[in-house]
Design an enzyme around this catalytic site. Structure first.
Site, PDB file in Angstrom:
ATOM      1  N   LYS A 209      39.158  -0.996  12.386  1.00 32.14           N
ATOM      2  CA  LYS A 209      39.412  -0.698  13.813  1.00 32.14           C
ATOM      3  C   LYS A 209      40.259   0.559  13.957  1.00 32.14           C
ATOM      4  O   LYS A 209      40.683   0.902  15.051  1.00 32.14           O
ATOM      5  CB  LYS A 209      40.150  -1.872  14.469  1.00 32.14           C
ATOM      6  CG  LYS A 209      39.431  -3.201  14.361  1.00 32.14           C
ATOM      7  CD  LYS A 209      40.348  -4.315  14.894  1.00 32.14           C
ATOM      8  CE  LYS A 209      39.935  -5.652  14.312  1.00 32.14           C
ATOM      9  NZ  LYS A 209      41.036  -6.621  14.366  1.00 32.14           N
TER      10      LYS A 209
ATOM     11  N   HIS B 128      45.650   5.836 -11.480  1.00 35.47           N
ATOM     12  CA  HIS B 128      45.481   4.377 -11.598  1.00 35.47           C
ATOM     13  C   HIS B 128      46.551   3.890 -12.583  1.00 35.47           C
ATOM     14  O   HIS B 128      46.250   3.521 -13.721  1.00 35.47           O
ATOM     15  CB  HIS B 128      44.075   4.073 -12.104  1.00 35.47           C
ATOM     16  CG  HIS B 128      43.640   2.637 -11.980  1.00 35.47           C
ATOM     17  ND1 HIS B 128      44.511   1.600 -11.703  1.00 35.47           N
ATOM     18  CD2 HIS B 128      42.405   2.074 -12.112  1.00 35.47           C
ATOM     19  CE1 HIS B 128      43.824   0.467 -11.678  1.00 35.47           C
ATOM     20  NE2 HIS B 128      42.555   0.728 -11.909  1.00 35.47           N
TER      21      HIS B 128
ATOM     22  N   ARG C  61      44.583  -0.619  -3.351  1.00 37.78           N
ATOM     23  CA  ARG C  61      43.533   0.300  -3.827  1.00 37.78           C
ATOM     24  C   ARG C  61      42.895   0.933  -2.598  1.00 37.78           C
ATOM     25  O   ARG C  61      42.622   0.243  -1.609  1.00 37.78           O
ATOM     26  CB  ARG C  61      42.476  -0.438  -4.634  1.00 37.78           C
ATOM     27  CG  ARG C  61      41.269   0.457  -4.901  1.00 37.78           C
ATOM     28  CD  ARG C  61      40.327  -0.109  -5.913  1.00 37.78           C
ATOM     29  NE  ARG C  61      40.930  -0.135  -7.238  1.00 37.78           N
ATOM     30  CZ  ARG C  61      40.255  -0.437  -8.337  1.00 37.78           C
ATOM     31  NH1 ARG C  61      38.973  -0.724  -8.269  1.00 37.78           N
ATOM     32  NH2 ARG C  61      40.854  -0.445  -9.501  1.00 37.78           N
TER      33      ARG C  61
ATOM     34  N   ARG D 266      38.381  -6.340 -11.885  1.00 39.08           N
ATOM     35  CA  ARG D 266      39.514  -6.534 -12.787  1.00 39.08           C
ATOM     36  C   ARG D 266      40.873  -6.385 -12.121  1.00 39.08           C
ATOM     37  O   ARG D 266      41.741  -7.237 -12.263  1.00 39.08           O
ATOM     38  CB  ARG D 266      39.497  -5.509 -13.938  1.00 39.08           C
ATOM     39  CG  ARG D 266      38.750  -5.889 -15.143  1.00 39.08           C
ATOM     40  CD  ARG D 266      38.160  -4.638 -15.741  1.00 39.08           C
ATOM     41  NE  ARG D 266      37.256  -4.087 -14.749  1.00 39.08           N
ATOM     42  CZ  ARG D 266      35.995  -4.479 -14.612  1.00 39.08           C
ATOM     43  NH1 ARG D 266      35.498  -5.347 -15.438  1.00 39.08           N
ATOM     44  NH2 ARG D 266      35.221  -3.998 -13.663  1.00 39.08           N
ATOM     45  N   THR D 267      41.071  -5.270 -11.432  1.00 38.48           N
ATOM     46  CA  THR D 267      42.424  -4.964 -10.977  1.00 38.48           C
ATOM     47  C   THR D 267      42.885  -6.002  -9.953  1.00 38.48           C
ATOM     48  O   THR D 267      43.979  -6.560 -10.071  1.00 38.48           O
ATOM     49  CB  THR D 267      42.475  -3.544 -10.384  1.00 38.48           C
ATOM     50  OG1 THR D 267      41.866  -2.657 -11.311  1.00 38.48           O
ATOM     51  CG2 THR D 267      43.901  -3.099 -10.132  1.00 38.48           C
TER      52      THR D 267
END
Ligand code: CP
Length: 370
Positions: A80, A129, A101, A51-52
């Site tokens: 890396k 959030h 995120r 969704r986000t």
């Protein structure tokens, strides 16, 4: 430059403006279809999302802008060993705004501290959030016609559920809000939310274990998933995962106009049979998520005409504390960004002078000075 890292980064007035713009986007989508032409959004997702990430990308496209990004840490140079600070400096050469995120708490904050472009926290570990919260507020506003004077039940994993932490933080600034916190003992809301938000602002709340008993008084029922990925032990997760399952039978004692919200994804905590109930609003919530992210992108890019062109110089007295930072303490939260970024200074702000409690500026973990 403004970022959105924590719900408290915006004043109530600014959030109300976002809700108004969201309402106008629904009514007049054409008006907004080219406002971000020539602009790019970078979606930096170090952790899975449906969704986000896709609602951010869809939001930018509906504003006429473009999107770049990655959807896992493995496909970026984080694999890396590149730091969050270096990554955002690089992304700032390619994009005008970024949504991040990250599984580590405080990573988007570190990005914002080093960024030449606005950064949006799209979920950091079990911490916050804020764009899910904007989504939740828009859904409540659209469906109930107000965001204040309500009894809000939050049910499930209140310990690791970052959406719950952000929603309580945001709703506690509206009048007449009362919370019923429904969870097993092991998944209760963190103490810092109780002490520094609910107790400090004298917001009425009760902590209970029975969803059935709480049901009749609720105006909003916010169900949450037990966050498997945050548990240290799989055995503990399996023991708690089905602690609440919402069924049509359980809803028999709910108000006729109660709204059932869920940030999704759902696993088992809402039976599919509930989807047919007119009170089930979790798929409408997804739609409102895209709309409010359109409003947010416009605000942070300053691309829209009024009302965003009259931002207050002072972002409001109710915003996040930006007091003095001290660096001689150590954050022991295993989910904090400081655990993987060795160069990052451990930094704290005073939370409670009396008990000499400080909080990590990235993840808000409390530490007491001896
Ligand atoms: N609500 C939410 O954050 O969903 P995703 O994990 O799919 O982005």
């Amino acid at each position: 430059m403004r970022h959105l890292i924590d719900p408290m980064d915006f004043t109530v007035e600014e959030i109300d403006q976002l809700l108004e713009v969201g309402d106008d986007i629904i009514k007049n989508p054409q008006k907004y279809s080219q406002v971000c032409k020539g602009k790019k959004l970078a979606t930096l997702f170090y952790e899975p999302s449906t969704r986000t990430r896709l609602s951010f990308e869809s939001a930018m496209m509906e504003l006429g802008g473009d999107v770049i990004g990655f959807s896992s840490a493995d496909s970026s140079s984080a694999s890396k060993g590149e730091s969050v600070a270096d990554t955002i400096r690089v992304i700032g050469c390619f994009a005008d705004i970024a949504a991040m995120r990250h599984p580590k708490e405080g990573a988007p904050m570190v990005a914002a501290m080093n960024s030449p472009i606005p950064v949006i926290n799209a979920g950091d570990g079990g911490h916050q959030h804020p764009t899910q919260t904007l989504t939740d507020l828009m859904t409540i506003h659209q469906l109930k016609g107000r965001v204040d004077h309500m009894t809000v039940g939050l049910c499930g994993d209140l310990k690791f559920g970052r959406t719950v932490h952000s929603l309580i933080t945001a709703l506690s600034r509206y009048e007449g809000i009362r919370f019923v916190l429904i969870s097993p003992d092991e998944l209760k809301i963190p103490d810092y939310i109780k002490e520094e938000i609910l107790d400090k602002k004298q917001i009425p709340y009760t902590e209970v274990q029975s969803l059935d008993e709480a049901m009749p008084e609720l105006d909003i029922l916010y169900m949450t998933r037990v966050q498997r990925e945050r548990f240290a032990s799989e055995e503990e997760y399996l023991r708690l995962k089905d602690c609440y399952i919402l069924t049509p039978e359980k809803l028999e004692h709910a108000k006729a106009d109660m709204c059932i919200l869920h940030p999704l994804p759902r696993v088992n905590e809402i039976s599919v049979a509930v989807d047919k109930d007119p009170r089930a609003a979790y798929f409408k919530q997804v739609f409102f998520g895209k709309i409010i992210r359109m409003a947010l992108i416009m605000k942070l890019l300053k691309v829209t005409p009024a009302p965003f062109d009259h931002e207050p110089e002072n972002h409001g007295t109710e915003c996040r504390d930006t007091g003095d930072v001290i660096n001689h303490l150590h954050c022991d939260n295993p989910r904090c960004i400081t655990t993987i970024e060795q160069e990052l200074p451990h930094s704290f702000r005073m939370a409670d002078e009396k008990s000499k409690t400080y909080r990590c500026i990235y993840c808000e973990n409390p530490v007491q000075e001896k």
